[in-house]
Design an enzyme around this catalytic site. Structure first.
Site, PDB file in Angstrom:
ATOM      1  CE  LYS B 200      -3.872   0.616   0.609  1.00 11.14           C
ATOM      2  NZ  LYS B 200      -4.856   0.775  -0.473  1.00 11.14           N
ATOM      3  CG  HIS B 327     -10.651  -3.147  -2.098  1.00 15.13           C
ATOM      4  ND1 HIS B 327     -11.724  -2.993  -1.228  1.00 15.13           N
ATOM      5  CD2 HIS B 327      -9.766  -2.179  -1.793  1.00 15.13           C
ATOM      6  CE1 HIS B 327     -11.477  -1.954  -0.443  1.00 15.13           C
ATOM      7  NE2 HIS B 327     -10.308  -1.448  -0.758  1.00 15.13           N
TER       8      HIS B 327
END
Lengths: 429, 429
Positions: B200, B327
């Site tokens: 991320k 996701h």
């Protein structure tokens, strides 16, 4: 409890069909269907019905033994197994005729619907609930008019049955001009209560078919009307004759051949376009989106890969602003029941569905033929599809199959029996 | 037997979350989730878990009484009811943050998944079978790395727990540079066996994040690597820094903001693009197709409208040649189980799914936390989702919710506690 397939029974049948005209010729006096029964270890029998075709029947016989012991819930895996066994249908496999000639999609549909019938019976739920549940209790259909020659079909050949009454008598009448078409529509709507009307065209010169549509409009006023020449009009005819009738049409189905022509014509007209010939598979969808070849997809679970795939198609249509309705071929009550369960589940229902059912007279389900009320069929009660096979009736129609000698649909040959010089032309008028 | 909903219990919980960095700021020491239990007249309890948010909880409380007596199979009708009650989410309702801020899709997901759990328990079948059945027995996930500050989160705030061992200890370590990221990856892969890795990003300047990716490549060789700056890079940065690392990436997730930018950048690069920010709903799909903004949709059943809708998305992706992966947000085992059932059902599985699960330490299902083997989670055994709520654990995390005082996710406020001058910028680097 463990649930698995113990046996699959494949029964080709021949059902009485009148001499209906279309772009590919003439219906034979029998239409072929194939009935699939899936019997589980627990004694549940799931059924389905698809268009009959010797090649598809052979493929079903080939795959049936592989499915002994198969869990009917494993539908994703079933699709993979079928693809691993037969590959995918080739891009041109649909063929030029009005009906879909692909193999693999039909096999999957036959097995999927029968599995869903099993699952519904196993879980004591109607098939519509396996598709997310009912959005409506009854599903509207349209009157499906055909140009036709005189006669009934089946064992009678195309003779008349003088004892027939009501719609059974009207169904035998010829309809080869506007008045014949209007008379047919009146009789059919009187019998079934349909609230919209389609004329299968492509059989006569465009000006005659336009006159038939205008005559229907004259007679039926605001009733939604549709015309389907099965893609056999030229671009020129479609533009000039379509313009004369577009104001009375709810939609126009496959006036011309191919997505490109459909898109080009559509841009020049103001009537919504529908198709069951130019966008007939998920593979066709991207190009349909790119070109905008139609407004309404006339799906058919028999060749879009079953009922779950049809729910996915419903989502595709909503996503890309296409309406969804349904195509049909000559069929009996098992297919009708499947169409009704699907039609009851789709959220985006705005056009009454097609059905050839009024043209048939036989049935292979217990309790006889399904009823129309005000043109609609109520979702069958009971688990699964809500229909049960009448094995005596099935055997009788199987005997017809054995006797009639037909192995596939070929409307050109039937037409040549009447008119030896006739030959199929993908674009005729 | 008749089956209907008797009661719906909505329980907001707060789960321990470490100080993870992202484009929107910093995770709070608790992440919010909401657990929905649907209790039927027959005593079946179906469960689901969604991102926690006071507004969504209120809406769930509002709709719950309307569902007394509702048949859980009626999912199409449920969707209609929700839309009639709340309308649809507005086009901009997703928001600019990395997580999805829509209301209606989350409500539907919460109710649909719980209903599917009910249906599975009622029919004695795993949820995967309600989605067409298993294509695989276990579902691969990716290691989800985060830049982070030191500390654990939860009752500890962001303090360290000196008694922690193994991954529990490693999870507390800071990771703010390439070496920290590599160390985190090694510890996480050692613990869970992941076979692919996502970082991320969006937290540090592009050159630092590129260096972290190159360091991961250096350490892990051919392991598939992904980077996700949550759309906060400029087109210029993305092009120049992306070019430096694209050869080591399996895919690049949301480098830039919006479908148009994604499409433009994608044309100039040779790495597949993934998104959970620019194409996040069926409404977004047509424009995604037109522009070709990405190659991989990172679906999330929590905001694509549930599991059946995700199967429909799978069909859309196959039709338009998009890959499908998933996701995640900080979550517990109910969401993980739902993701696994879905991941086991989709035919087009080619990228290991995202999960934040290793960052959490608590659990609210009986038997404790679900296990990863070689980075994959086996489809839970048993009917429905295959998980059962541990009500004592649920109560304890509900107490956390009441005590922590959070009502929605706001990573900007958390970051400002550390760095008062910091503010969220949709495009930062």
């Amino acid at each position: 409890m463990e649930l698995y397939i113990e046996k699959i029974v494949i029964t080709p049948i021949a059902i009485t069909d009148p001499p209906l005209l279309n772009a590919a010729g003439l219906h034979a006096s029998y239409a072929l269907r194939t009935v699939v029964e899936i019997i589980t270890n627990t004694g549940i029998a799931g059924v389905s019905e698809i268009p009959g075709n010797e090649e598809v029947n052979k493929a079903l016989e080939e795959i049936a033994p592989l499915l002994r012991g198969w869990d009917p819930f494993q539908l994703n895996g079933l699709q993979r197994l079928i693809h691993n066994t037969f590959g995918a249908d080739k891009p041109d496999a649909r063929g030029d005729a009005p009906w879909d000639q692909r193999k693999v999609v039909h096999i999957f549909s036959a097995l999927e619907v029968a599995c869903l019938d099993v699952i519904g019976k196993y879980t004591d739920r109607p098939v519509v609930d396996l598709l997310g549940g009912k959005m409506r209790d009854e599903v509207p259909f349209a009157a499906y008019l055909f140009y036709k020659y005189e006669g009934a079909g089946g064992r009678l050949g195309f003779d008349m049955d003088p004892s027939a009454k009501g719609w059974a008598a009207a169904r035998q009448q010829a309809a080869i001009d506007p008045q014949g078409v209007v008379d047919q529509a009146k009789a059919m709507c009187r019998e079934f209560g349909f609230q919209s009307i389609k004329l299968k065209g492509g059989a006569f010169p465009p000006n005659e078919e336009v006159n038939a549509m205008l005559a229907l409009h004259e007679e039926f006023g605001g009733m939604p009307l549709r015309h389907d020449p099965n893609a056999n009009w030229t671009m020129g005819s479609a533009l000039s004759y379509g313009t004369k009738m577009q104001d009375v049409l709810e939609y126009w189905e496959d006036p011309v051949r191919g997505q490109k022509n459909m898109a080009e014509l559509r841009r020049q007209m103001k009537v919504p376009f529908a198709t069951n010939m130019c966008t007939t598979s998920f593979d066709d969808f991207p190009e349909s989106v790119r070109l905008h070849s139609e407004d309404i997809i006339l799906s058919d679970h028999h060749f879009w890969g079953g009922l779950k795939a049809s729910m996915e198609l419903s989502r595709l249509c909503m996503t890309f602003d296409r309406a969804l309705s349904m195509h049909s071929n000559s069929h009996l009550g098992i297919s009708l029941a499947a169409m009704v369960h699907l039609g009851a589940a789709i959220p985006n229902f705005s056009y009454a569905l097609d059905t050839h059912y009024p043209w048939q007279s036989e049935e292979i389900i217990k309790g006889g033929r399904l009823a129309f009320e005000n043109g609609a069929v109520a979702v069958p009660e009971g688990p699964g599809l809500g229909v049960e096979l009448d094995h005596a009736a099935l055997q009788s129609l199987h005997n017809n199959y054995l006797e009639c000698g037909l192995t596939e649909r070929n409307d050109e040959i039937e037409m040549q029996k009447v008119n030896p010089d006739w030959s199929f032309k993908p674009v005729r008028w």
